[in-house]
Design a protein around this motif. Structure first.
Motif, PDB file in Angstrom:
ATOM      1  N   VAL A 237       0.834  -1.195   0.000  1.00 19.81           N
ATOM      2  CA  VAL A 237       0.000   0.000   0.000  1.00 19.81           C
ATOM      3  C   VAL A 237       0.869   1.246   0.000  1.00 19.81           C
ATOM      4  CG1 VAL A 237      -1.664   1.339   1.333  1.00 19.81           C
ATOM      5  CG2 VAL A 237      -1.965  -1.135   1.082  1.00 19.81           C
ATOM      6  N   SER A 238       1.953   1.229   0.763  1.00 17.13           N
ATOM      7  CA  SER A 238       2.860   2.371   0.822  1.00 17.13           C
ATOM      8  C   SER A 238       3.487   2.639  -0.539  1.00 17.13           C
ATOM      9  CB  SER A 238       3.953   2.120   1.869  1.00 17.13           C
ATOM     10  OG  SER A 238       4.872   3.175   1.893  1.00 17.13           O
TER      11      SER A 238
ATOM     12  N   ALA B  33       1.104   6.661  -6.759  1.00 16.40           N
ATOM     13  CA  ALA B  33      -0.052   7.526  -7.001  1.00 16.40           C
ATOM     14  C   ALA B  33       0.334   8.998  -6.893  1.00 16.40           C
ATOM     15  CB  ALA B  33      -1.173   7.195  -6.020  1.00 16.40           C
ATOM     16  N   LYS B  34       1.183   9.328  -5.926  1.00 25.22           N
ATOM     17  CA  LYS B  34       1.604  10.722  -5.764  1.00 25.22           C
ATOM     18  C   LYS B  34       2.378  11.193  -6.985  1.00 25.22           C
ATOM     19  CE  LYS B  34       2.352  12.232  -1.726  1.00 25.22           C
ATOM     20  NZ  LYS B  34       2.871  12.546  -0.358  1.00 25.22           N
TER      21      LYS B  34
ATOM     22  N   GLY C  68      -0.865  14.884 -13.224  1.00 27.12           N
ATOM     23  CA  GLY C  68      -2.239  14.841 -13.714  1.00 27.12           C
ATOM     24  C   GLY C  68      -2.605  13.655 -14.576  1.00 27.12           C
ATOM     25  N   ILE C  69      -1.896  12.532 -14.420  1.00 25.47           N
ATOM     26  CA  ILE C  69      -2.169  11.364 -15.264  1.00 25.47           C
ATOM     27  C   ILE C  69      -3.590  10.828 -15.075  1.00 25.47           C
ATOM     28  CG2 ILE C  69      -1.518   8.971 -15.745  1.00 25.47           C
ATOM     29  CD1 ILE C  69       0.383  11.058 -16.892  1.00 25.47           C
TER      30      ILE C  69
ATOM     31  N   GLU D 155      -4.836  11.529  -4.791  1.00 28.05           N
ATOM     32  CA  GLU D 155      -4.062  10.926  -5.874  1.00 28.05           C
ATOM     33  C   GLU D 155      -4.335   9.430  -5.982  1.00 28.05           C
ATOM     34  OE1 GLU D 155      -2.149  14.601  -4.422  1.00 28.05           O
ATOM     35  OE2 GLU D 155      -2.749  12.742  -3.422  1.00 28.05           O
ATOM     36  N   MET D 156      -4.405   8.749  -4.826  1.00 26.99           N
ATOM     37  CA  MET D 156      -4.675   7.311  -4.847  1.00 26.99           C
ATOM     38  C   MET D 156      -6.072   7.031  -5.376  1.00 26.99           C
ATOM     39  SD  MET D 156      -2.935   5.908  -1.318  1.00 26.99           S
ATOM     40  CE  MET D 156      -2.977   4.181  -1.787  1.00 26.99           C
TER      41      MET D 156
END
Length: 339
Positions: A5-6, A12-13, A19-20, A329-330
């Protein structure tokens, strides 16, 4: 699990910083739409330790999700998306459509999710296992979670008399890992085998049953929310049993009984009643029986987006839960299948 998850949070960040996810959303065809699958909206301090991480989203996180969806999607109701061809044409705009769904009809939906939906005027659909509405009954998964909070000492078959219990006792790791593994082991077993394991665990540990309190919606709450025009309802069968494990006659009984109760209680519009397969398990025969029982669409747990050619009885969804969508983000990456 935590490292995974980390790592995904870091990814994600990075993707979110350029902006993907939003670019991916804008590039989706007007024919494509996403159905999000939630279960419970519950503060983390109330969820832990007996609620699976994949089963809940914190109310503050959920509010963030809604703000994000309102910015990049048309959040529409199931009825609005599927009721008529003309409506479907009207929904093809610059922003893709998104449908919010909630499985199981938990009482915390009324307490924590419904106020957020009202504040933001966002529609959602809740799938009800009609046999649990208004009762203090619990799914076997929740009773198992209650029992597994105790450390289970190893025991040989000669002591337990139950090889399934022996396998569960042998599961190593943190509580969350043991619970997930035990649930996956039992999901492929019949009702009698599951209840025998739970009874054996209770006897070994001397642990009582969970508190005798209502954890599912009641019919008054259902009717109130339906009257708001924001929340619609569908069937999650009557007893929440996995349909692929049942005989054909049992499947038909689950489907018809649940639909009749929803109609009797004024929970659904007979012109459009959606369905949700428990655990997402179905096959062509079950999908046919769902259609024959008078339902108009059905969602699974198959991951992904849908387009105009998708079978209305095999609709895919994207599962949303706290540990994978805690940041903006995630969440964005999760919705477009980058996580």
């Amino acid at each position: 699990m935590k490292r995974s998850v980390s790592a995904k949070s870091v990814l994600a960040k990075l993707l979110g910083s350029v902006g993907i996810p939003e670019k991916t959303i804008r590039n989706r065809s007007g024919r494509e739409y996403v159905i999000l699958m939630y279960h419970r909206i519950l503060p983390s301090d109330q969820a832990n330790p007996r609620v699976q991480p994949g089963m809940y989203v914190d109310p503050e996180t959920f509010e963030m999700h809604i703000r994000y969806l309102n910015k990049y999607f048309q959040v529409v109701s199931f009825f609005e998306k599927f009721s008529t061809i003309e409506t479907a044409k009207n929904l093809q705009s610059i922003r893709p459509a998104c449908i919010l769904t909630f499985d199981d009809g938990w009482r915390d939906f009324y307490e924590f999710a419904y106020p957020v939906l009202k504040r933001n005027q966002v529609p959602a659909t809740v799938f009800l296992p009609t046999g649990y509405v208004g009762t203090t009954d619990r799914f076997w998964t929740d009773r198992l979670a209650w029992l597994l909070t105790a450390a289970i000492p190893p025991a040989g078959p000669e002591i337990s008399g139950n090889p399934l219990l022996e396998r569960i006792a042998g599961i190593q790791g943190a509580y969350e890992e043991r619970l997930e593994a035990a649930i996956q082991l039992l999901k492929n077993r019949n009702d009698q085998e599951i209840e025998e394991v739970i009874a054996a665990l209770k006897e070994r540990e001397g642990i009582g049953v969970p508190p005798n309190e209502r954890v599912f919606l009641n019919w008054e709450e259902v009717r109130e929310m339906r009257g708001s025009g924001l929340v619609s309802f569908g069937s999650h069968t009557h007893t929440h049993r996995i349909l692929v494990h049942l005989e054909e006659g049992e499947v038909r009984e689950e489907l018809v009984l649940s639909k009749n109760i929803l109609l009797r209680e004024g929970a659904v519009d007979p012109s459009f009643i959606p369905f949700c397969y428990p655990n997402g398990n179905s096959n062509q025969g079950i999908a046919r029986m769902v259609r024959e029982a008078g339902y108009h669409a059905a969602v699974s747990t198959g991951k992904g987006w849908n387009d105009g050619d998708a079978s209305p009885f095999e609709l895919k969804r994207v599962a949303i839960h706290q540990d994978m969508t805690a940041s903006r983000e995630m969440f964005g990456c999760r919705v477009v299948d980058l996580l």
